[in-house]
Design a protein around this motif. Structure first.
Motif, mmCIF file in Angstrom:
data_model
loop_
_atom_site.group_PDB
_atom_site.id
_atom_site.type_symbol
_atom_site.label_atom_id
_atom_site.label_comp_id
_atom_site.label_asym_id
_atom_site.label_seq_id
_atom_site.Cartn_x
_atom_site.Cartn_y
_atom_site.Cartn_z
ATOM 1 N N GLU A 42 80.853 23.507 0.638
ATOM 2 C CA GLU A 42 80.798 23.979 2.021
ATOM 3 C C GLU A 42 82.093 24.692 2.417
ATOM 4 N N GLY A 63 74.823 29.393 0.792
ATOM 5 C CA GLY A 63 74.832 28.471 1.931
ATOM 6 C C GLY A 63 73.525 27.710 2.067
ATOM 7 N N GLY A 64 72.404 28.391 1.822
ATOM 8 C CA GLY A 64 71.105 27.724 1.878
ATOM 9 C C GLY A 64 70.982 26.638 0.829
ATOM 10 N N THR A 67 73.010 23.680 1.940
ATOM 11 C CA THR A 67 72.254 22.965 2.970
ATOM 12 C C THR A 67 71.183 22.080 2.335
ATOM 13 N N LYS A 68 70.472 22.600 1.345
ATOM 14 C CA LYS A 68 69.448 21.807 0.649
ATOM 15 C C LYS A 68 70.071 20.618 -0.081
ATOM 16 N N LYS A 70 72.880 19.100 0.696
ATOM 17 C CA LYS A 70 73.322 18.133 1.704
ATOM 18 C C LYS A 70 72.138 17.339 2.259
ATOM 19 N N ALA A 71 71.022 18.015 2.477
ATOM 20 C CA ALA A 71 69.829 17.334 2.999
ATOM 21 C C ALA A 71 69.305 16.313 1.984
ATOM 22 N N THR A 98 62.782 22.182 -1.769
ATOM 23 C CA THR A 98 63.975 21.743 -1.050
ATOM 24 C C THR A 98 64.778 20.696 -1.823
#
Length: 125
Positions: A42, A63-64, A67-68, A70-71, A98
């Motif tokens: 990040e 970045g996407g 995000t995936k 981290k989720a 995802t």
């Protein structure tokens, strides 16, 4: 000035914190610590803003994927990336769009692209 008007002063302010973040994410006992890796990934994303708008698609892609990742980690807060992936495989979720299992190789490809580009620019190509 370097790429996108990026001066040495700007790089001096950017790279030390990012370098320190990646040092914390190094392999320990044969594995990568998940939280440290995600924090370092990040921290790297603002680099794309400094490279100019031409890198917006790369920033979006990398970045996407962060995000995936981290989720996936939020759903299954494992200590290591390897454990996160193995847990997804065991649960049969490793092929979900995802999943960390999909996001991690795409994150790596994006980072390899940036490395290749930086090497070519620094070599004057």
């Amino acid at each position: 000035p370097l790429l996108g008007g990026w001066s040495r002063t700007m790089s001096a302010a950017f790279f030390p914190p990012v370098t320190e973040a990646w040092k914390k994410a190094q392999v320990k006992d044969g594995d990568v610590p998940c939280t440290a890796f995600l924090e370092a990934a990040e921290a790297f994303i603002p680099l794309f803003d400094r490279l100019g708008t031409v890198f917006s698609p790369v920033k979006s892609d990398v970045g996407g994927n962060v995000t995936k990742l981290k989720a996936a980690h939020a759903k299954n807060p494992t200590a290591s990336l390897n454990k996160l992936i193995l847990d997804e495989v065991a649960a049969g979720k490793n092929k979900d769009k995802t999943s960390a299992s999909i996001a991690l190789p795409w994150f790596k490809r994006g980072m390899q692209f940036i490395l290749s580009m930086v090497k070519k620019v620094s070599a004057g190509e």
